[in-house]
Motif scaffolding. Structure first.
Motif, short mmCIF file in Angstrom:
data_model
loop_
_atom_site.label_atom_id
_atom_site.label_comp_id
_atom_site.label_asym_id
_atom_site.label_seq_id
_atom_site.Cartn_x
_atom_site.Cartn_y
_atom_site.Cartn_z
N ARG A 60 0.81 -1.22 0.00
CA ARG A 60 0.00 0.00 0.00
C ARG A 60 0.85 1.27 0.00
O ARG A 60 0.60 2.20 -0.76
N ARG A 61 1.86 1.34 0.86
CA ARG A 61 2.66 2.57 0.94
C ARG A 61 3.44 2.82 -0.35
O ARG A 61 3.59 3.96 -0.78
N THR A 62 3.93 1.76 -0.97
CA THR A 62 4.65 1.94 -2.23
C THR A 62 3.69 2.41 -3.33
O THR A 62 4.04 3.27 -4.14
N ASP A 63 2.47 1.87 -3.34
CA ASP A 63 1.47 2.34 -4.29
C ASP A 63 1.21 3.84 -4.09
O ASP A 63 1.14 4.60 -5.05
N GLU A 64 1.09 4.26 -2.85
CA GLU A 64 0.86 5.68 -2.57
C GLU A 64 2.04 6.52 -3.05
O GLU A 64 1.85 7.60 -3.62
N TRP A 65 3.27 6.04 -2.81
CA TRP A 65 4.46 6.78 -3.21
C TRP A 65 4.50 6.93 -4.73
O TRP A 65 4.67 8.02 -5.25
N PHE A 66 4.34 5.82 -5.46
CA PHE A 66 4.35 5.88 -6.92
C PHE A 66 3.16 6.67 -7.44
O PHE A 66 3.29 7.45 -8.40
N GLY A 67 1.99 6.47 -6.85
CA GLY A 67 0.77 7.15 -7.29
C GLY A 67 0.84 8.66 -7.13
O GLY A 67 0.17 9.40 -7.85
N ALA A 68 1.66 9.13 -6.21
CA ALA A 68 1.83 10.58 -6.02
C ALA A 68 2.85 11.17 -6.99
O ALA A 68 2.88 12.39 -7.18
N ARG A 69 3.66 10.35 -7.64
CA ARG A 69 4.75 10.86 -8.47
C ARG A 69 4.63 10.56 -9.96
O ARG A 69 4.97 11.39 -10.79
N TRP A 70 4.17 9.37 -10.33
CA TRP A 70 4.25 8.95 -11.72
C TRP A 70 3.12 9.41 -12.63
O TRP A 70 3.35 9.59 -13.84
N PRO A 71 1.89 9.60 -12.18
CA PRO A 71 0.83 9.99 -13.12
C PRO A 71 1.10 11.28 -13.89
O PRO A 71 0.66 11.43 -15.03
N SER A 72 1.83 12.20 -13.32
CA SER A 72 2.09 13.47 -14.00
C SER A 72 3.32 13.41 -14.91
O SER A 72 3.58 14.34 -15.66
N ARG A 73 4.04 12.33 -14.88
CA ARG A 73 5.24 12.19 -15.71
C ARG A 73 4.87 11.71 -17.11
O ARG A 73 3.85 11.07 -17.31
N THR A 74 5.76 12.00 -18.06
CA THR A 74 5.53 11.60 -19.44
C THR A 74 6.76 10.84 -19.96
O THR A 74 7.80 10.83 -19.32
N GLY A 75 6.60 10.27 -21.11
CA GLY A 75 7.68 9.52 -21.73
C GLY A 75 7.40 8.04 -21.67
O GLY A 75 6.46 7.57 -21.04
N GLU A 76 8.23 7.29 -22.39
CA GLU A 76 8.03 5.85 -22.55
C GLU A 76 7.98 5.11 -21.21
O GLU A 76 7.11 4.27 -20.98
N TRP A 77 8.91 5.42 -20.30
CA TRP A 77 8.98 4.76 -19.01
C TRP A 77 7.73 5.07 -18.19
O TRP A 77 7.05 4.18 -17.66
N ALA A 78 7.38 6.35 -18.10
CA ALA A 78 6.19 6.76 -17.33
C ALA A 78 4.92 6.18 -17.93
O ALA A 78 4.04 5.70 -17.19
N ASP A 79 4.82 6.23 -19.25
CA ASP A 79 3.61 5.69 -19.89
C ASP A 79 3.43 4.21 -19.56
O ASP A 79 2.32 3.78 -19.26
N ARG A 80 4.52 3.45 -19.61
CA ARG A 80 4.40 2.03 -19.31
C ARG A 80 4.01 1.79 -17.86
O ARG A 80 3.12 0.99 -17.56
N LEU A 81 4.69 2.47 -16.93
CA LEU A 81 4.35 2.28 -15.52
C LEU A 81 2.92 2.70 -15.22
O LEU A 81 2.21 2.02 -14.46
N ASN A 82 2.47 3.79 -15.81
CA ASN A 82 1.12 4.27 -15.54
C ASN A 82 0.05 3.35 -16.14
O ASN A 82 -1.03 3.20 -15.57
N ASP A 83 0.35 2.74 -17.28
CA ASP A 83 -0.64 1.92 -17.97
C ASP A 83 -0.68 0.46 -17.54
O ASP A 83 -1.69 -0.20 -17.68
N MET A 84 0.41 -0.06 -17.04
CA MET A 84 0.46 -1.50 -16.76
C MET A 84 -0.43 -1.89 -15.58
O MET A 84 -0.72 -1.07 -14.72
N PRO A 85 -0.90 -3.13 -15.56
CA PRO A 85 -1.70 -3.61 -14.44
C PRO A 85 -0.89 -3.60 -13.15
O PRO A 85 0.30 -3.94 -13.16
N LYS A 86 -1.55 -3.19 -12.07
CA LYS A 86 -0.91 -3.14 -10.76
C LYS A 86 -1.76 -3.90 -9.77
O LYS A 86 -2.99 -3.79 -9.78
#
Length: 193
Positions: A60-86
């Motif tokens: 849960r805490r790691t989800d919160e950490w990533f969820g606070a940082r990655w949705p606003s990022r762009t680029g191939e790496w961010a797109d993949r992390l944001n789109d992949m199943p979690k």
């Protein structure tokens, strides 16, 4: 069938706690201080890992950490992390911070065993050292991928805690990343080997 991969940033003495220094740990921030100059190489390897992975498995805490940082990022790496199943292991999470999240609320061992059967490909665990310890204890981890940072933090939560029995791994790869980081991969040695 899925493969559970723990992918972590770790100090020479095994500390994984507060690498970015934003959790309030007095010795946090060691990621940038000890490996910041190697970020481009770190990012290339991490992006390639994300692109080749099927899903993320997080606490849960790691989800919160990533969820606070990655949705606003762009680029191939961010797109993949944001789109992949979690898949987030939590008995309390009601409103996941990140996208494409399925909350696993039942028994961790049963839920992850089922997840390994349902997902084809690498299921990567970022952060989530408590979850990682549980998975390791119950023989659900198949591979470790570690970025080793050239620093001894001296205190803090470590990647591994005590286990009921020895857990042997076999080195399957190692390389330098930039001038100071080492990237190593290990696979579990099963009782049959």
């Amino acid at each position: 069938m899925g493969k559970i991969v723990i992918s972590s940033n770790v100090s020479l003495d095994g500390v994984v706690q507060d690498p970015d220094g934003k959790e309030g740990f007095g010795r946090g921030g060691w990621f940038a201080r000890s490996g910041g100059k190697d970020f481009d190489e770190f990012a290339k390897i991490s992006c390639a890992e994300a692109l080749s992975s099927a899903a993320l498995l997080l606490g849960r805490r790691t989800d919160e950490w990533f969820g606070a940082r990655w949705p606003s990022r762009t680029g191939e790496w961010a797109d993949r992390l944001n789109d992949m199943p979690k898949y987030v292991v939590s008995s309390t999470l009601q409103d996941p911070a990140w996208t494409n999240v399925t909350v696993l609320k039942g028994d961790v061992v049963e839920e992850v065993t089922r997840l390994k059967q349902d997902v084809d490909g690498d299921i990567v665990v970022y952060g989530s050292y408590q979850l990682g310890r549980t998975l390791l204890e119950h023989d659900l981890v198949d591979e470790l991928r570690l970025f080793v940072f050239p620093v001894v933090v001296g205190a803090g939560e470590r990647l591994f805690g005590e286990t009921s029995v020895e857990k042997p791994f076999r080195l399957t790869g190692s390389r330098t990343a930039g001038d100071g980081l080492v990237y190593v991969t290990y696979e579990i040695v099963s009782g049959d080997a």
